[in-house]
Structures are given as C-alpha cells and as structure tokens.
Design a protein around this motif. Structure first.
Motif, PDB file in Angstrom:
ATOM      1  N   MET A   1       0.828  -1.031   0.054  1.00 12.11           N
ATOM      2  CA  MET A   1       0.008  -0.116   0.035  1.00 12.11           C
ATOM      3  C   MET A   1       0.789   1.097  -0.002  1.00 12.11           C
ATOM      4  O   MET A   1       0.625   2.315  -0.778  1.00 12.11           O
ATOM      5  N   LYS A   2       1.989   1.299   0.717  1.00 10.93           N
ATOM      6  CA  LYS A   2       2.760   2.379   0.778  1.00 10.93           C
ATOM      7  C   LYS A   2       3.478   2.744  -0.577  1.00 10.93           C
ATOM      8  O   LYS A   2       3.706   3.651  -1.029  1.00 10.93           O
ATOM      9  N   LYS A   3       3.710   1.353  -1.284  1.00 16.69           N
ATOM     10  CA  LYS A   3       4.379   1.448  -2.399  1.00 16.69           C
ATOM     11  C   LYS A   3       3.294   2.166  -3.402  1.00 16.69           C
ATOM     12  O   LYS A   3       3.810   3.072  -4.457  1.00 16.69           O
ATOM     13  N   PHE A   4       1.930   1.848  -3.326  1.00 15.34           N
ATOM     14  CA  PHE A   4       1.076   2.293  -4.379  1.00 15.34           C
ATOM     15  C   PHE A   4       0.944   3.838  -4.007  1.00 15.34           C
ATOM     16  O   PHE A   4       0.750   4.857  -4.842  1.00 15.34           O
ATOM     17  N   ILE A   5       0.915   4.300  -2.768  1.00 12.24           N
ATOM     18  CA  ILE A   5       0.679   5.749  -2.616  1.00 12.24           C
ATOM     19  C   ILE A   5       1.830   6.430  -2.908  1.00 12.24           C
ATOM     20  O   ILE A   5       1.822   7.718  -3.491  1.00 12.24           O
ATOM     21  N   LYS A   6       3.135   6.045  -2.761  1.00 12.64           N
ATOM     22  CA  LYS A   6       4.298   6.650  -3.298  1.00 12.64           C
ATOM     23  C   LYS A   6       4.197   6.761  -4.751  1.00 12.64           C
ATOM     24  O   LYS A   6       4.850   7.890  -5.363  1.00 12.64           O
ATOM     25  N   ARG A   7       3.919   5.611  -5.432  1.00 11.19           N
ATOM     26  CA  ARG A   7       4.010   5.857  -7.085  1.00 11.19           C
ATOM     27  C   ARG A   7       2.928   6.691  -7.467  1.00 11.19           C
ATOM     28  O   ARG A   7       3.159   7.404  -8.382  1.00 11.19           O
ATOM     29  N   LEU A   8       1.593   6.883  -6.780  1.00 10.33           N
ATOM     30  CA  LEU A   8       0.745   7.723  -7.019  1.00 10.33           C
ATOM     31  C   LEU A   8       1.257   9.215  -6.915  1.00 10.33           C
ATOM     32  O   LEU A   8       0.935   9.899  -7.737  1.00 10.33           O
ATOM     33  N   GLY A   9       1.775   9.455  -5.574  1.00 10.42           N
ATOM     34  CA  GLY A   9       2.450  10.732  -5.283  1.00 10.42           C
ATOM     35  C   GLY A   9       3.232  11.128  -6.434  1.00 10.42           C
ATOM     36  O   GLY A   9       3.355  12.351  -6.869  1.00 10.42           O
ATOM     37  N   ASN A  10       4.117  10.098  -6.895  1.00 10.21           N
ATOM     38  CA  ASN A  10       5.179  10.441  -7.893  1.00 10.21           C
ATOM     39  C   ASN A  10       4.611  10.823  -9.409  1.00 10.21           C
ATOM     40  O   ASN A  10       4.948  11.618  -9.960  1.00 10.21           O
ATOM     41  N   ALA A  11       3.394  10.086  -9.728  1.00  7.52           N
ATOM     42  CA  ALA A  11       2.881  10.503 -10.859  1.00  7.52           C
ATOM     43  C   ALA A  11       2.263  11.767 -10.768  1.00  7.52           C
ATOM     44  O   ALA A  11       2.206  12.298 -12.025  1.00  7.52           O
ATOM     45  N   LEU A  12       1.638  12.071  -9.607  1.00  9.06           N
ATOM     46  CA  LEU A  12       0.758  13.352  -9.838  1.00  9.06           C
ATOM     47  C   LEU A  12       1.771  14.253  -9.797  1.00  9.06           C
ATOM     48  O   LEU A  12       1.572  15.488 -10.605  1.00  9.06           O
ATOM     49  N   HIS A  13       3.013  14.248  -9.267  1.00  6.81           N
ATOM     50  CA  HIS A  13       4.010  15.283  -8.982  1.00  6.81           C
ATOM     51  C   HIS A  13       4.531  15.379 -10.578  1.00  6.81           C
ATOM     52  O   HIS A  13       4.556  16.615 -10.911  1.00  6.81           O
ATOM     53  N   ASN A  14       4.644  14.410 -11.124  1.00  8.45           N
ATOM     54  CA  ASN A  14       5.427  14.289 -12.629  1.00  8.45           C
ATOM     55  C   ASN A  14       4.388  15.164 -13.382  1.00  8.45           C
ATOM     56  O   ASN A  14       4.684  15.609 -14.507  1.00  8.45           O
ATOM     57  N   PHE A  15       2.952  14.631 -13.123  1.00 16.15           N
ATOM     58  CA  PHE A  15       1.967  15.155 -14.010  1.00 16.15           C
ATOM     59  C   PHE A  15       1.811  16.695 -13.988  1.00 16.15           C
ATOM     60  O   PHE A  15       1.897  17.355 -14.943  1.00 16.15           O
ATOM     61  N   PHE A  16       2.030  17.404 -12.675  1.00 14.70           N
ATOM     62  CA  PHE A  16       1.777  18.945 -12.441  1.00 14.70           C
ATOM     63  C   PHE A  16       2.954  19.522 -12.777  1.00 14.70           C
ATOM     64  O   PHE A  16       2.888  20.644 -12.837  1.00 14.70           O
ATOM     65  N   PHE A  17       4.109  18.771 -12.418  1.00 11.51           N
ATOM     66  CA  PHE A  17       5.175  19.403 -12.554  1.00 11.51           C
ATOM     67  C   PHE A  17       6.336  18.659 -13.492  1.00 11.51           C
ATOM     68  O   PHE A  17       7.164  17.966 -12.841  1.00 11.51           O
ATOM     69  N   PRO A  18       5.757  18.436 -14.661  1.00 11.48           N
ATOM     70  CA  PRO A  18       6.671  17.779 -15.739  1.00 11.48           C
ATOM     71  C   PRO A  18       8.236  18.314 -15.728  1.00 11.48           C
ATOM     72  O   PRO A  18       8.318  19.342 -15.495  1.00 11.48           O
ATOM     73  N   PRO A  19       9.041  17.463 -16.127  1.00 16.32           N
ATOM     74  CA  PRO A  19      10.456  17.838 -16.437  1.00 16.32           C
ATOM     75  C   PRO A  19      10.596  19.110 -17.500  1.00 16.32           C
ATOM     76  O   PRO A  19       9.591  19.520 -18.053  1.00 16.32           O
ATOM     77  N   SER A  20      11.494  19.934 -17.371  1.00 17.79           N
ATOM     78  CA  SER A  20      11.654  21.111 -18.097  1.00 17.79           C
ATOM     79  C   SER A  20      11.767  20.949 -19.323  1.00 17.79           C
ATOM     80  O   SER A  20      11.374  21.752 -20.146  1.00 17.79           O
ATOM     81  N   GLU A  21      12.129  19.777 -19.902  1.00 12.35           N
ATOM     82  CA  GLU A  21      12.292  19.439 -21.347  1.00 12.35           C
ATOM     83  C   GLU A  21      11.050  18.762 -21.645  1.00 12.35           C
ATOM     84  O   GLU A  21      11.167  18.445 -23.027  1.00 12.35           O
ATOM     85  N   SER A  22      10.122  18.724 -21.109  1.00  8.56           N
ATOM     86  CA  SER A  22       8.941  17.984 -21.516  1.00  8.56           C
ATOM     87  C   SER A  22       8.097  19.036 -22.636  1.00  8.56           C
ATOM     88  O   SER A  22       8.536  20.219 -22.875  1.00  8.56           O
ATOM     89  N   LYS A  23       7.364  18.246 -23.656  1.00  9.04           N
ATOM     90  CA  LYS A  23       6.558  19.241 -24.703  1.00  9.04           C
ATOM     91  C   LYS A  23       5.830  20.169 -23.817  1.00  9.04           C
ATOM     92  O   LYS A  23       5.070  20.236 -22.897  1.00  9.04           O
ATOM     93  N   THR A  24       5.375  21.136 -24.852  1.00  8.52           N
ATOM     94  CA  THR A  24       4.625  22.334 -24.143  1.00  8.52           C
ATOM     95  C   THR A  24       3.154  21.820 -23.836  1.00  8.52           C
ATOM     96  O   THR A  24       2.633  22.120 -22.621  1.00  8.52           O
ATOM     97  N   TRP A  25       2.707  20.950 -24.577  1.00  4.63           N
ATOM     98  CA  TRP A  25       1.169  20.383 -24.401  1.00  4.63           C
ATOM     99  C   TRP A  25       1.074  19.695 -23.209  1.00  4.63           C
ATOM    100  O   TRP A  25       0.203  19.557 -22.460  1.00  4.63           O
ATOM    101  N   VAL A  26       2.543  18.916 -22.706  1.00  2.00           N
ATOM    102  CA  VAL A  26       2.532  18.333 -21.536  1.00  2.00           C
ATOM    103  C   VAL A  26       2.533  19.379 -20.151  1.00  2.00           C
ATOM    104  O   VAL A  26       1.824  19.030 -19.312  1.00  2.00           O
ATOM    105  N   LYS A  27       3.022  20.438 -20.455  1.00  2.00           N
ATOM    106  CA  LYS A  27       3.254  21.222 -19.532  1.00  2.00           C
ATOM    107  C   LYS A  27       1.798  22.177 -19.224  1.00  2.00           C
ATOM    108  O   LYS A  27       1.517  22.393 -18.257  1.00  2.00           O
ATOM    109  N   VAL A  28       1.095  22.148 -20.087  1.00  2.00           N
ATOM    110  CA  VAL A  28      -0.389  23.023 -20.080  1.00  2.00           C
ATOM    111  C   VAL A  28      -1.269  22.053 -19.795  1.00  2.00           C
ATOM    112  O   VAL A  28      -2.213  22.487 -19.001  1.00  2.00           O
ATOM    113  N   LEU A  29      -1.335  20.764 -19.903  1.00  2.00           N
ATOM    114  CA  LEU A  29      -2.387  19.752 -19.874  1.00  2.00           C
ATOM    115  C   LEU A  29      -2.865  19.889 -18.309  1.00  2.00           C
ATOM    116  O   LEU A  29      -4.022  19.864 -18.210  1.00  2.00           O
TER     117      LEU A  29
END
Length: 569
Positions: A1-29
C-alpha cells in the motif's frame, strides 16, 4: 500500500510538474484539466444552489415539510421561493452564511431533536423580506370585501358579509400613515410571554416627540420593572401576517369557499353542515379520516335517498373534494391541522388583533388601546339572498363623545338610549335578525372569547366611564306661532344644532335667524316663500336620510314656515 501511494504521489508530481524538457502541451495539460474541473465545479455549485433554493426541494425532500408545502401552494406567495422569506435577499456571501445556519435543521432531523407541530423560528426580519416587495409607504387605499357564507341548514342558504377594510398605511409625510397599517408607520413594541406570541401583557407606543406610552394588561400580574429594552419585540408585518403563506383555513371557511366557488354543489342538502362535521372529528389516523368522510355517502343514501338516486355524481364529487380538504389540511403524524398554528390576522378563531385591542391594555391614566370596530373596518353588513342592496354604513360626520371612549364597544350596550336612533336604525337592539343596525348577526350572538368584554378587572373601569344618562328632552311644541323665535328656532337648534351651530359643517349655522337665512358656503338653504326650492327641505325630504332627520310632522312645520315667508317673530 505504501508503495502504491508513493507511486501515485510521484505520478501526480510528474503530471503537474513535468520535467523542464517536456513538450509544451504536457506542461499545459494539468492546468487545462484543473480549469475544466473548476468550471464543472462552479456550474454544479450554481445548479445545486438554485435547486436547493427551489420550493420543490424545500417542500418535497424533507419529510417534515408536507403540511407547510400544501398550504404554501395555495397561498398568495405560491410563486415566491421559500428562500425569499426564510433566507432573504442580500449579498451572496450573506445568503450562503444564512443558509449554512440551516444545517441545524439537518442535525435536528438526524438526531430527531424536534417536536411536532413544527414552528418556524429565526425568521428574517420583515424589513428584510416582506417590505422588499410590499413597501408600507405605498399602502393607503381602503377596500370593500365580500365574505360569501352559507347557513348550516338543509338549503345551505347563502348570504354575504360586506365589510370595508381600512387598510390604510402610507407615510405621515404624505398625510397618510393611518388605518390598520398605522402599526408599521409607527414604532410599536411589545413583550410576549409565550413562543407563539399569543399572550402580550405589555405594549409600548413611541410618540412622535420621542416619548412613549405604556399599556399593561390590567388582568395580568405583569410588572414593567421586570423587563428591559432587549426583551421587547418591535411590531412588523409578521406580527399579524404570520400565516400569510402557510394558512390552513378552518373547516367552515373551507366549506364556504368550496360552495361559493362551485367546487361543491350547494344544492346538496345539508352539505355545509355535514362537511364541517366530518372534517371536525378528532380522527386517530389519516385513513380513518378519509373513511369517516367517505361515510357521507351512506348518510345521503339513508337520509336523502331520492336526492342521492338523482345526483350520485354530485354527492361523490363533494365527498372527494372534502377528502382533498382533509388531506391538504390535516397531518396527524405531525400534529398539524387548522388549529396547530395561530393566525394573527383577525380576531375570530385566534386572539389576533385582540392580543392588544382587547380593552384591557391600559395606560397610566386608565385609557385603553381602543377597542373599536371602526378603527380597522366598517360595521359588517349582512345581506341575505333577497337583499338586492347592501347598505354598508361608513361614518363621516361628527361622532358623539361616547363613541370616542377607548372602550366604547365594551360599554355601548349599557348606554343604549333613544338618541341612538338619530343616526342608526335600532329595531331589536342586541338581536341577530339583521332588521336594523342594532340587530347585526355579524356582531351579536357570537362569543368574542378573545376580547376582554367581560373581564372583571375591566368592569369597574367601564362603569366609572359611563356617560351620564341623558335627560329626555321635553317634547317640542310645534303648535306655537309659526315664527323662528316661537317654533322653528327651538326645533332647528334641537335637531340640527350639533352639526350646524357656530362654525358648523359647510358654514351653516341654523341656531340664529340671521345665520339660518344667510345659508351655507354653497348659498342660501332657506328660500323665503318657496319651500320646495329650499335646499333645507330638499335635503330633509330626499331619498337618503340625513344625519339628523326631522320627523314628517316637524318637516311639515318647517315647510309651512318657509312658505309663509319664514318670519322671525
């Protein structure tokens, strides 16, 4: 369960704060999705706010509301949303705050922390609700009302009660501010001792100069020293119109309305009396009530078999309508019916106006808040089906001093004498046959249980206020010399002098020979030598009785005097 929550948190973080080299639409989405969700949330909230403000939500989603919702739908406010009165208008933030306060109702429902019948509390002030639409400054017209009634006999005999309501109102700035709505133009405070405000032992009226007059119920043990200003309530629309949107009329009122409007056939024998009877039974369940009303069919089959055989549909329609009255008026589970909530308009079924205008509330000089019908309405005029003309009496001239006594209604039957006939018809005084002003069935034969007419504490006050019994006037000598000094002057002074003396009405003074011949502001009223053309004779012999009417014999003497040249001596 801890692993799942951690993976979910990382996914949300990457979704809302994508890497700087990501495409524009990924940053705007992520921001686009947040914007869409916000719009959906706002639209949903708006619809939710609108729906929860609707009468349908208030009246049908809560199991405690059916009796109030039924009366609301039949009220003058049926097209006004519940929240207009119960929350009031205002800035949206204020409305949300007020609405949030109603969460206490949800809590009460969950924990069953309430009792039946339900009573509205914490209403918004009338200044913030009623007066937003009903500006008291604009109320100024009186109105004539016809109350269509029926007698509880076999024929269901119709009759009408005509009454002129002195609605009044308006503002004193425009010379108005009188009548029934005087109460909203002037500051009136009161102290109720019960939640429903039916017992009011103390009233304070603020005068125009800032001083105030206190009235206390002399039959109570109330002590003005026991209250503070914070204990007082100020009179407003809801003090009287407390059931304007949730009124449940009494059975007799609903039966009369149904007969007058043709919902129930008035040709059905006894239907008014039987309808009231079956509606007034203290049933123990809704179904028992419906069955009891349905029993009317057996009644008509048994006691009026010929009528029932000829008009079965008429009887069944009447039964169905009476059942509808019962369903819309009575909810036994919630202990709600026509008696559950006092209606403060009027003074027949509940105390209403008589909470204060009962003759027992007196000031320090033993002057009562006036108990006088004509303050608020004309004397009711009862007209039967054979009365083609209803004569509603509207007093316009000067009144005897006795009529101005604050307790005139309580004492009027004790000062009745022959002088009353100068203005009123007096046949069968105190009776109920409607043959005269003094035999009015809308006044007599009725128990005015909320007026203090028979209060022991009031009796002594009334007895001490009675005007002296007038000494019977000596019969006028009409056989004297036909001159003003000998016969006509004494006659006119006796019959006309009260109104047409010095500074008399219309400038007419009949108490001296010179002023009598001079006439009124409209010209001479006595045309010497021509009685037929004299306005005095025309007024006294016209179809409409004058305020003080000469007898035929007296009028003939006046006619003879004028035709003889109207001599002084």
């Amino acid at each position: 369960m801890k692993k799942f929550i951690k993976r979910l948190g990382n996914a949300l973080h990457n979704f809302f704060f994508p890497p700087s080299e990501s495409k524009t639409w990924v940053k705007v989405l992520p921001y686009a999705i947040l914007g869409i969700l916000t719009v959906i949330l706002l639209i949903g909230a708006a619809y939710g706010w609108q729906y929860t403000n609707s009468p349908q939500f208030c009246g049908t989603t809560c199991h405690t509301m059916p009796p109030e919702y039924s009366s609301y739908q039949a009220s003058p406010h049926a097209r006004v949303d519940c929240v207009e009165c119960h929350i009031g208008r205002g800035f949206i933030a204020n409305q949300i705050t007020r609405k949030a306060g109603d969460i206490r109702h949800v809590t009460a429902t969950i924990f069953h922390n309430y009792t039946y019948p339900l009573y509205a509390t914490n209403m918004r002030p009338a200044r913030d609700t009623c007066e937003k639409c009903h500006n008291p400054d604009k109320f100024s017209d009186d109105s004539l009302r016809e109350d269509k009634r029926f007698v509880s006999n076999i024929e269901n005999t119709p009759y009408s009660i005509f009454i002129g309501l002195k609605t009044g109102g308006g503002t004193s700035r425009q010379g108005l501010g009188k009548g029934i709505h005087w109460h909203v133009e002037n500051k009136v405070q009161y102290y109720p001792t019960d939640e429903l405000q039916q017992n009011i032992p103390y009233i304070r009226v603020t005068n125009s100069d800032g001083t105030y007059t206190e009235y206390t119920d002399i039959s109570s043990s109330f002590n003005t020293a026991d209250i503070t200003d914070a204990d007082l309530k100020e009179m407003d629309c809801v003090t009287c119109h407390n059931r304007i949107t949730h009124l449940v009329p009494q059975p007799q009122d609903q039966m009369d309305a149904a007969l007058a409007r043709g919902f129930i056939d008035k040709a059905i024998p006894d239907i008014r009396a039987k309808g009231i009877e079956v509606l007034s039974v203290p049933y123990t369940s809704q179904q028992e009530g419906l069955n009891g009303i349905y029993g009317l069919e057996n009644y008509y089959q048994t006691y009026y078999p010929d009528y029932y055989a000829a008009h079965p549909g008429s009887v069944q329609n009447a039964i169905s309508y009476i059942q509808t009255i019962f369903v819309n008026s009575v909810n036994l589970d919630q202990k709600s019916d026509w008696n559950a909530h006092p209606d403060n308009v009027g003074h027949m079924y509940f105390a209403g106006c008589f909470r204060c205008h009962d003759g027992k509330h007196m000031d320090s000089s033993q002057q009562a808040i006036r108990l006088e019908c004509n303050l608020c309405h004309t004397i009711p005029e009862v007209a039967g089906p054979s009365d083609f003309v209803a004569n509603v009496e509207i007093p316009r001239g000067p009144e005897p001093q006795s009529h101005l006594n604050a307790n005139w209604i309580a004492m009027h039957n004790q000062v009745f004498n022959e002088t009353c006939s100068d203005c009123h018809t007096t046949n069968n005084p105190g009776g109920i046959d409607n043959t005269s002003f003094c035999s009015n069935s809308a006044c007599h034969g009725i128990e005015w249980k909320f007026a203090g007419l028979d209060a022991p504490a009031l009796r002594e006050t009334i007895l001490s206020s009675l005007p002296p019994t007038p000494t019977p006037a000596a019969p006028l000598n009409l056989s004297g010399a036909l001159t003003y000094d000998a016969t006509i002057g004494p006659l006119l002074k006796s019959k006309c002098g009260a109104c047409h003396g010095e500074e008399g009405i219309q400038g007419l003074n009949l108490t001296t020979y010179q002023t009598a011949l001079q006439g009124s502001v409209n010209g001479p009223v006595i045309i010497s030598g021509d009685a037929a053309s004299s306005p005095l004779v025309q007024k006294q012999s016209g179809p409409t009785p004058h305020f003080a009417q000469l007898t035929p014999a007296e009028l003939q003497v006046v006619v003879d005097w004028i035709n003889a040249g109207a001599p002084e001596k």
